[in-house]
Write a protein that holds these residues in place. Structure first.
Motif, mmCIF file in Angstrom:
data_model
loop_
_atom_site.group_PDB
_atom_site.id
_atom_site.type_symbol
_atom_site.label_atom_id
_atom_site.label_comp_id
_atom_site.label_asym_id
_atom_site.label_seq_id
_atom_site.Cartn_x
_atom_site.Cartn_y
_atom_site.Cartn_z
ATOM 1 N N LEU A 8 0.843 -1.271 -0.146
ATOM 2 C CA LEU A 8 -0.067 0.207 -0.500
ATOM 3 C C LEU A 8 1.096 0.957 -0.318
ATOM 4 O O LEU A 8 1.495 1.483 0.749
ATOM 5 C CB LEU A 8 -1.236 0.169 1.175
ATOM 6 C CG LEU A 8 -2.525 -1.308 0.778
ATOM 7 C CD1 LEU A 8 -1.814 -2.015 0.913
ATOM 8 C CD2 LEU A 8 -3.234 -0.941 2.701
ATOM 9 N N VAL A 9 0.695 1.963 -0.714
ATOM 10 C CA VAL A 9 1.597 3.207 -0.632
ATOM 11 C C VAL A 9 0.749 4.135 -0.876
ATOM 12 O O VAL A 9 0.278 4.534 -1.776
ATOM 13 C CB VAL A 9 2.232 3.183 -2.780
ATOM 14 C CG1 VAL A 9 3.300 4.377 -2.652
ATOM 15 C CG2 VAL A 9 3.790 1.512 -2.428
ATOM 16 N N SER A 10 1.504 5.617 -0.093
ATOM 17 C CA SER A 10 0.605 7.186 -0.303
ATOM 18 C C SER A 10 1.259 7.549 -1.110
ATOM 19 O O SER A 10 1.998 7.501 -1.554
ATOM 20 C CB SER A 10 0.455 7.356 1.277
ATOM 21 O OG SER A 10 0.089 8.433 0.820
ATOM 22 N N PRO A 11 0.710 8.287 -2.529
ATOM 23 C CA PRO A 11 0.960 8.784 -3.506
ATOM 24 C C PRO A 11 1.966 10.068 -2.863
ATOM 25 O O PRO A 11 2.505 10.986 -3.885
ATOM 26 C CB PRO A 11 -0.609 9.494 -3.948
ATOM 27 C CG PRO A 11 -1.199 9.275 -3.225
ATOM 28 C CD PRO A 11 -0.886 8.026 -2.183
ATOM 29 N N ALA A 12 0.934 10.843 -2.246
ATOM 30 C CA ALA A 12 2.012 12.048 -1.672
ATOM 31 C C ALA A 12 1.016 12.591 -0.038
ATOM 32 O O ALA A 12 -0.524 11.975 0.112
ATOM 33 C CB ALA A 12 1.378 13.571 -2.500
ATOM 34 N N VAL A 38 1.447 -3.229 -5.948
ATOM 35 C CA VAL A 38 0.945 -2.236 -5.266
ATOM 36 C C VAL A 38 -0.198 -1.370 -5.800
ATOM 37 O O VAL A 38 -1.279 -1.781 -6.434
ATOM 38 C CB VAL A 38 1.899 -1.189 -6.326
ATOM 39 C CG1 VAL A 38 1.768 0.317 -5.788
ATOM 40 C CG2 VAL A 38 3.273 -2.300 -6.278
ATOM 41 N N MET A 39 -0.703 -0.858 -4.342
ATOM 42 C CA MET A 39 -2.154 -0.220 -4.078
ATOM 43 C C MET A 39 -1.878 1.093 -3.942
ATOM 44 O O MET A 39 -0.983 1.698 -2.941
ATOM 45 C CB MET A 39 -2.892 -0.814 -2.995
ATOM 46 C CG MET A 39 -3.084 -2.369 -3.108
ATOM 47 S SD MET A 39 -4.275 -3.704 -2.137
ATOM 48 C CE MET A 39 -5.715 -2.999 -2.902
ATOM 49 N N ALA A 76 -6.562 6.852 -8.110
ATOM 50 C CA ALA A 76 -5.954 5.699 -9.109
ATOM 51 C C ALA A 76 -5.830 5.038 -9.875
ATOM 52 O O ALA A 76 -5.077 4.287 -10.751
ATOM 53 C CB ALA A 76 -6.697 4.127 -7.677
ATOM 54 N N GLN A 77 -7.300 5.517 -10.549
ATOM 55 C CA GLN A 77 -7.505 4.415 -11.814
ATOM 56 C C GLN A 77 -6.524 5.298 -12.953
ATOM 57 O O GLN A 77 -5.963 4.360 -13.962
ATOM 58 C CB GLN A 77 -8.901 4.915 -12.189
ATOM 59 C CG GLN A 77 -10.286 4.049 -11.765
ATOM 60 C CD GLN A 77 -11.373 3.991 -11.558
ATOM 61 O OE1 GLN A 77 -11.886 5.421 -12.065
ATOM 62 N NE2 GLN A 77 -11.982 3.971 -11.682
ATOM 63 N N MET A 81 -4.120 1.460 -10.637
ATOM 64 C CA MET A 81 -4.041 0.463 -9.259
ATOM 65 C C MET A 81 -4.977 0.783 -8.742
ATOM 66 O O MET A 81 -6.497 1.623 -9.506
ATOM 67 C CB MET A 81 -3.161 1.732 -8.655
ATOM 68 C CG MET A 81 -1.460 1.851 -9.329
ATOM 69 S SD MET A 81 -0.946 3.347 -8.722
ATOM 70 C CE MET A 81 -0.172 2.344 -6.867
ATOM 71 N N VAL A 82 -5.362 0.247 -7.906
ATOM 72 C CA VAL A 82 -6.345 -0.333 -6.872
ATOM 73 C C VAL A 82 -6.626 0.254 -5.930
ATOM 74 O O VAL A 82 -5.563 0.477 -5.445
ATOM 75 C CB VAL A 82 -6.582 -1.687 -6.838
ATOM 76 C CG1 VAL A 82 -7.901 -2.126 -5.278
ATOM 77 C CG2 VAL A 82 -6.807 -2.706 -7.644
ATOM 78 N N PRO A 83 -7.342 1.441 -5.711
ATOM 79 C CA PRO A 83 -7.894 2.275 -4.924
ATOM 80 C C PRO A 83 -7.709 1.255 -3.483
ATOM 81 O O PRO A 83 -8.819 0.498 -3.478
ATOM 82 C CB PRO A 83 -9.035 3.334 -5.235
ATOM 83 C CG PRO A 83 -9.035 2.805 -6.209
ATOM 84 C CD PRO A 83 -9.019 1.960 -6.691
ATOM 85 N N PHE A 84 -7.281 1.684 -1.555
ATOM 86 C CA PHE A 84 -7.676 1.742 -0.668
ATOM 87 C C PHE A 84 -7.444 2.760 0.123
ATOM 88 O O PHE A 84 -6.400 3.556 0.465
ATOM 89 C CB PHE A 84 -6.599 0.641 -0.533
ATOM 90 C CG PHE A 84 -7.298 -0.119 0.868
ATOM 91 C CD1 PHE A 84 -7.291 0.181 1.989
ATOM 92 C CD2 PHE A 84 -6.843 -1.631 0.733
ATOM 93 C CE1 PHE A 84 -7.562 -0.544 2.797
ATOM 94 C CE2 PHE A 84 -7.203 -2.526 1.592
ATOM 95 C CZ PHE A 84 -7.488 -1.938 2.644
#
Length: 219
Positions: A8-12, A38-39, A76-77, A81-84
């Motif tokens: 699970l990776v946070s974008p910013a 990677v989510m 995410a789209q 990527m899959v959003p979480f």
């Protein structure tokens, strides 16, 4: 490099506060789109409500939360990527009517976005003085211990424990739980796969004296 692991990776850091249509959110996620493990992970809190201790709550908040989660899913789209939604929650020490509506509207927004989500939080050590401990936050669904029963006080579990789809034979198009009537609606679209649709149905999602009614084909 196990295929069973997910990251699970946070974008910013911008994605950990209010998500609004009028902001140009940046993302530092690059070169990860090819790895399906990677989510796209983000939090959502209404920081304005938090800053004003639950004041300023109004009917437009309901649509604001729906728009925010759709924005998160779209982010995410865009990255394939899959959003979480890794955190969302309501402070339990606001006015009771505000707490319950705020909680329910956030859950409705999560259902509308059909996003994976984790509710914040359950704290076994919540106290009257320190609340959850960290910065005296008070989000826990379990409150301070009741001296008579020697058990923690449950807080608004009827809102948090609600039906949801665990596995679907086709793509979920619409999902909604009516807290007042206890009715749950799930609409799927597309060609189904030859696997069952699995729903989570907690005991608190129905009236105690009423039987559970399933549509034809459900067991």
């Amino acid at each position: 490099h196990s295929s069973d692991l997910f990251v699970l990776v946070s974008p910013a850091s911008d994605w950990n506060v209010n998500l609004r249509q009028d902001r140009n959110y940046r993302s530092h996620l690059t070169g990860m789109e090819s790895d399906t493990r990677v989510m796209f992970a983000y939090h959502y809190y209404d920081s304005i409500m938090t800053g004003f201790h639950g004041l300023g709550f109004h009917d437009h908040k309901r649509e604001e939360y729906v728009d925010a989660h759709r924005l998160g899913v779209r982010g995410a789209q865009d990255k394939q990527m899959v959003p979480f939604l890794t955190e969302f929650g309501t402070r339990q020490n606001w006015f009771r009517t505000v707490v319950r509506r705020h909680m329910n509207w956030q859950f409705e927004a999560v259902e509308a976005a059909a996003v994976h989500a984790t509710y914040w939080n359950v704290n076994l050590y919540n106290t009257f003085a320190a609340h959850d401990g960290f910065m005296k936050e008070d989000f826990s669904l379990l409150g301070p211990y009741d001296h008579a029963s020697a058990l923690p006080q449950a807080r608004n579990l009827d809102i948090a424990t609600r039906p949801y789809v665990v596995a679907a034979s086709a793509e979920p198009e619409f999902m909604h739980f009516n807290l007042r009537t206890k009715e749950f609606v799930l609409t799927l679209r597309g060609r189904p796969v030859p696997e069952p649709t699995v729903l989570y149905l907690p005991a608190t999602a129905r009236h105690p004296m009423q039987p559970v009614h399933y549509p034809d084909g459900f067991v």
